[in-house]
Design a protein around this motif. Structure first.
Motif, PDB file in Angstrom:
ATOM      1  N   ASP A  98      31.374 -27.404  42.034  1.00 38.54           N
ATOM      2  CA  ASP A  98      32.284 -28.428  41.500  1.00 38.54           C
ATOM      3  C   ASP A  98      32.318 -29.659  42.394  1.00 38.54           C
ATOM      4  N   VAL A  99      32.141 -29.451  43.689  1.00 38.55           N
ATOM      5  CA  VAL A  99      32.063 -30.595  44.600  1.00 38.55           C
ATOM      6  C   VAL A  99      30.766 -31.361  44.360  1.00 38.55           C
ATOM      7  N   VAL A 100      29.660 -30.628  44.294  1.00 39.14           N
ATOM      8  CA  VAL A 100      28.354 -31.267  44.091  1.00 39.14           C
ATOM      9  C   VAL A 100      28.327 -32.047  42.776  1.00 39.14           C
ATOM     10  N   ASP A 101      28.903 -31.426  41.722  1.00 36.65           N
ATOM     11  CA  ASP A 101      28.866 -32.044  40.389  1.00 36.65           C
ATOM     12  C   ASP A 101      30.001 -33.029  40.157  1.00 36.65           C
ATOM     13  N   ALA A 102      30.925 -33.142  41.121  1.00 37.91           N
ATOM     14  CA  ALA A 102      32.118 -33.974  40.948  1.00 37.91           C
ATOM     15  C   ALA A 102      32.862 -33.588  39.673  1.00 37.91           C
ATOM     16  N   SER A 103      32.949 -32.276  39.426  1.00 38.37           N
ATOM     17  CA  SER A 103      33.599 -31.776  38.211  1.00 38.37           C
ATOM     18  C   SER A 103      35.115 -31.900  38.323  1.00 38.37           C
ATOM     19  N   GLY A 104      35.744 -32.174  37.204  1.00 37.08           N
ATOM     20  CA  GLY A 104      37.195 -32.287  37.187  1.00 37.08           C
ATOM     21  C   GLY A 104      37.883 -31.196  36.399  1.00 37.08           C
ATOM     22  N   LEU A 105      37.095 -30.377  35.667  1.00 39.03           N
ATOM     23  CA  LEU A 105      37.672 -29.370  34.788  1.00 39.03           C
ATOM     24  C   LEU A 105      36.820 -28.113  34.849  1.00 39.03           C
ATOM     25  N   ARG A 106      37.479 -26.960  34.998  1.00 40.70           N
ATOM     26  CA  ARG A 106      36.806 -25.664  34.935  1.00 40.70           C
ATOM     27  C   ARG A 106      37.758 -24.668  34.300  1.00 40.70           C
ATOM     28  N   ARG A 107      37.233 -23.943  33.295  1.00 43.08           N
ATOM     29  CA  ARG A 107      38.057 -22.976  32.546  1.00 43.08           C
ATOM     30  C   ARG A 107      39.320 -23.617  32.014  1.00 43.08           C
ATOM     31  N   GLY A 108      39.208 -24.893  31.640  1.00 45.22           N
ATOM     32  CA  GLY A 108      40.331 -25.588  31.044  1.00 45.22           C
ATOM     33  C   GLY A 108      41.375 -26.061  32.028  1.00 45.22           C
ATOM     34  N   LYS A 109      41.128 -25.901  33.334  1.00 47.54           N
ATOM     35  CA  LYS A 109      42.085 -26.318  34.351  1.00 47.54           C
ATOM     36  C   LYS A 109      41.441 -27.311  35.300  1.00 47.54           C
ATOM     37  N   ALA A 110      42.274 -28.103  35.948  1.00 47.58           N
ATOM     38  CA  ALA A 110      41.761 -29.026  36.962  1.00 47.58           C
ATOM     39  C   ALA A 110      41.063 -28.237  38.061  1.00 47.58           C
ATOM     40  N   THR A 111      39.921 -28.742  38.504  1.00 51.48           N
ATOM     41  CA  THR A 111      39.172 -28.064  39.552  1.00 51.48           C
ATOM     42  C   THR A 111      39.875 -28.198  40.903  1.00 51.48           C
ATOM     43  N   ALA A 112      39.502 -27.289  41.812  1.00 45.93           N
ATOM     44  CA  ALA A 112      40.112 -27.313  43.149  1.00 45.93           C
ATOM     45  C   ALA A 112      39.819 -28.623  43.864  1.00 45.93           C
ATOM     46  N   ASN A 113      38.598 -29.152  43.691  1.00 44.49           N
ATOM     47  CA  ASN A 113      38.263 -30.393  44.380  1.00 44.49           C
ATOM     48  C   ASN A 113      39.065 -31.577  43.846  1.00 44.49           C
ATOM     49  N   ARG A 114      39.423 -31.516  42.580  1.00 41.20           N
ATOM     50  CA  ARG A 114      40.274 -32.590  42.048  1.00 41.20           C
ATOM     51  C   ARG A 114      41.678 -32.496  42.637  1.00 41.20           C
ATOM     52  N   LEU A 115      42.180 -31.280  42.821  1.00 40.87           N
ATOM     53  CA  LEU A 115      43.556 -31.088  43.292  1.00 40.87           C
ATOM     54  C   LEU A 115      43.686 -31.194  44.805  1.00 40.87           C
ATOM     55  N   TRP A 116      42.707 -30.644  45.552  1.00 38.63           N
ATOM     56  CA  TRP A 116      42.832 -30.593  47.015  1.00 38.63           C
ATOM     57  C   TRP A 116      41.788 -31.434  47.745  1.00 38.63           C
ATOM     58  N   GLY A 117      40.811 -31.936  47.018  1.00 35.69           N
ATOM     59  CA  GLY A 117      39.775 -32.751  47.644  1.00 35.69           C
ATOM     60  C   GLY A 117      38.521 -31.951  47.977  1.00 35.69           C
ATOM     61  N   ASN A 118      37.442 -32.674  48.197  1.00 39.76           N
ATOM     62  CA  ASN A 118      36.154 -32.026  48.458  1.00 39.76           C
ATOM     63  C   ASN A 118      36.101 -31.246  49.773  1.00 39.76           C
ATOM     64  N   PRO A 119      36.599 -31.800  50.889  1.00 41.69           N
ATOM     65  CA  PRO A 119      36.496 -31.052  52.150  1.00 41.69           C
ATOM     66  C   PRO A 119      37.166 -29.678  52.080  1.00 41.69           C
ATOM     67  N   ALA A 120      38.372 -29.622  51.528  1.00 41.04           N
ATOM     68  CA  ALA A 120      39.079 -28.344  51.444  1.00 41.04           C
ATOM     69  C   ALA A 120      38.324 -27.359  50.559  1.00 41.04           C
ATOM     70  N   SER A 121      37.772 -27.837  49.442  1.00 39.60           N
ATOM     71  CA  SER A 121      37.045 -26.957  48.531  1.00 39.60           C
ATOM     72  C   SER A 121      35.810 -26.369  49.201  1.00 39.60           C
ATOM     73  N   VAL A 122      35.063 -27.208  49.914  1.00 39.83           N
ATOM     74  CA  VAL A 122      33.860 -26.723  50.598  1.00 39.83           C
ATOM     75  C   VAL A 122      34.229 -25.688  51.659  1.00 39.83           C
ATOM     76  N   LEU A 123      35.256 -25.965  52.432  1.00 40.01           N
ATOM     77  CA  LEU A 123      35.614 -25.074  53.534  1.00 40.01           C
ATOM     78  C   LEU A 123      36.192 -23.753  53.038  1.00 40.01           C
ATOM     79  N   VAL A 124      36.974 -23.785  51.970  1.00 38.11           N
ATOM     80  CA  VAL A 124      37.487 -22.528  51.415  1.00 38.11           C
ATOM     81  C   VAL A 124      36.338 -21.730  50.789  1.00 38.11           C
TER      82      VAL A 124
END
Length: 337
Positions: A98-124
Motif C-alpha cells: 500500500d505504501v509502494v502503490d500509494a493506495s488509499g483504500l483496502r477492503r473498503g477501509k482507509a489504508t494504514a498509510n493513509r491514516l498513519w503515514g508511510n514510515p509507520a506502515s513500513v516499520l510495522v
C-alpha cells in the motif's frame, strides 16, 4: 442459451463456507496467536497492525494451512503458530504494498498509510515480518523455516520485479506469470506445503500440496487483475481501475496491447505511461479489453490454473477436507462473476 446468462459464469456460486467450517476451531487458535504476537509496548504497533488484521480479510492463507493439515488428518497443534506466521507475512506485504502503490483504500477501509503515514506502515510491516520469523523458529523445524523464509524472499523479488515492469507495455505474458507466481502464489504454495512437513508426510505429498497452492495462487491473482477493470469499490474493497491508474502491467493489458491496432497500442502506451489515465481513458480501456476478449481470456487462464490446482488433489482421499479445498479454488475464480 439465454442472453442474460454470462458465458463464463459457473452454474452455481461456489463459496469458502466449507473451508471456514472445516478450519473454524483451528482458526480460533490461530487468531489467538495473531492477537498475542502483534502486541507491543509501543502502542502504535498493535493499533496500526490491528487496523489491517481485523479489517475484514478472510484469513485465506492460514486457512489453507489448516485445511491442508486436515486433509492429511494431522491431529497436532504445530500448524497454528505457522498459520499465524503465514498471516503475518501476508499482512506485512500488504502494508508495504500500500505504501509502494500509494493506495488509499483496502477492503473498503482507509489504508494504514493513509491514516498513519508511510514510515509507520513500513516499520510495522517490518515488525510483523520479524514476528513471523519468531514463530517459525519456535516451531523448531529447519525445513519449515526454509520454506517460509524462501517464500518471503521470493515475494519481495516478485514485488520488485513488478515495480521494474510498471508502465512497460512490452512486458510479455511469460514475464507477467513469473511476477505473479512470485508475489502472490509463493505464499499460497508455502502455506499449503508446510502442512505436509508438520504432518510428517513424504515428498510426493509435499509436492502435491505445493502444486495445489501455487496454482490456486496464480488463479487468484489472475482473477484479481481481471476484476480491477470490471468491478467496483463495493465489490473489490478498492477503487476500480487502480491498476490502470498506477500503470500496472497485468495480463488483460498485455493481451489487449498485443491484439490491438497501431492506434490502440499508442493509446495503451500513453495510458500506462501515466500521461493519459483519467476516467475517459479508463472507460476506453474497458472497451478495448472487451473487444479484444482480454478479460475473458484472462479468466479462461485463471480457470486453467484452477483446474491444475484441483488436479493436484487427485491422489488424496475424498472427504470434507478435499471437498472444501476444491470449492476454495472454485470460489477464487467465481469472484469475477
Amino acid at each position: 442459451m439465454s442472453s442474460n446468462v454470462h458465458p463464463l459464469r459457473p452454474r452455481a456460486q461456489p463459496s469458502i463456507a466449507g473451508l471456514l467450517a472445516l478450519t473454524a476451531p483451528g482458526l480460533t487458535a490461530v487468531n489467538h496467536v495473531i492477537i498475542d504476537r502483534m502486541q507491543s509496548r509501543v502502542a502504535l504497533i498493535p493499533e496500526l497492525a490491528g487496523h489491517l488484521i481485523a479489517g475484514g480479510g478472510k484469513r485465506l492463507r492460514p486457512m489453507l494451512t489448516l485445511g491442508c493439515a486436515a486433509l492429511l488428518e494431522y491431529a497436532g497443534t504445530r500448524h497454528h503458530k505457522l498459520a499465524a506466521a503465514v498471516e503475518f507475512i501476508h499482512t506485512a506485504t500488504l502494508l508495504h504494498d500500500d505504501v509502494v502503490d500509494a493506495s488509499g483504500l483496502r477492503r473498503g477501509k482507509a489504508t494504514a498509510n493513509r491514516l498513519w503515514g508511510n514510515p509507520a506502515s513500513v516499520l510495522v510491516g517490518d515488525f510483523l515480518f520479524s514476528r513471523s520469523f519468531e514463530l517459525m523458529v519456535e516451531d523448531g523445524s529447519l525445513k519449515v523455516l526454509k520454506i517460509l523464509s524462501h517464500a518471503s524472499a521470493v515475494i519481495a523479488e516478485g514485488e520488485v520485479a513488478q515495480l521494474t515492469a510498471q508502465r512497460d507495455v512490452e512486458t510479455t505474458e511469460d514475464r507477467y506469470l513469473e511476477i505473479i507466481t512470485a508475489k502472490t502464489a509463493a505464499l499460497f504454495s508455502a502455506a499449503c506445503q508446510i502442512a505436509a512437513i508438520v504432518a510428517e508426510r513424504d515428498a510426493a505429498v509435499e509436492a502435491a500440496l505445493e502444486a495445489y497452492g501455487r496454482n490456486l495462487g496464480i488463479a487468484f491473482q489472475l482473477v484479481d487483475d481481471a476484476i480491477d477493470y470490471v468491478s467496483d469499490a463495493d465489490t473489490m474493497g478498492k477503487d476500480a481501475g487502480d491498476d490502470f491508474r498506477d500503470g500496472k502491467i497485468t495480463l488483460p493489458v498485455i493481451l489487449a496491447y498485443a491484439r490491438g491496432s497501431d492506434e490502440e497500442r499508442e493509446f495503451w502506451q500513453q495510458a500506462m505511461s501515466g500521461r493519459a489515465a483519467g476516467e475517459a481513458e479508463l472507460a476506453r480501456a474497458g472497451g478495448l479489453l472487451r473487444t479484444t476478449n482480454a478479460v475473458a481470456d484472462t479468466l479462461a487462464r485463471a480457470r486453467h490454473y484452477g483446474a491444475r490446482a484441483i488436479d493436484a488433489l487427485a491422489g488424496f482421499p475424498n472427504g470434507p477436507a478435499k471437498t472444501a479445498l476444491t470449492e476454495t479454488v472454485e470460489f477464487a475464480i467465481a469472484r469475477a462473476y
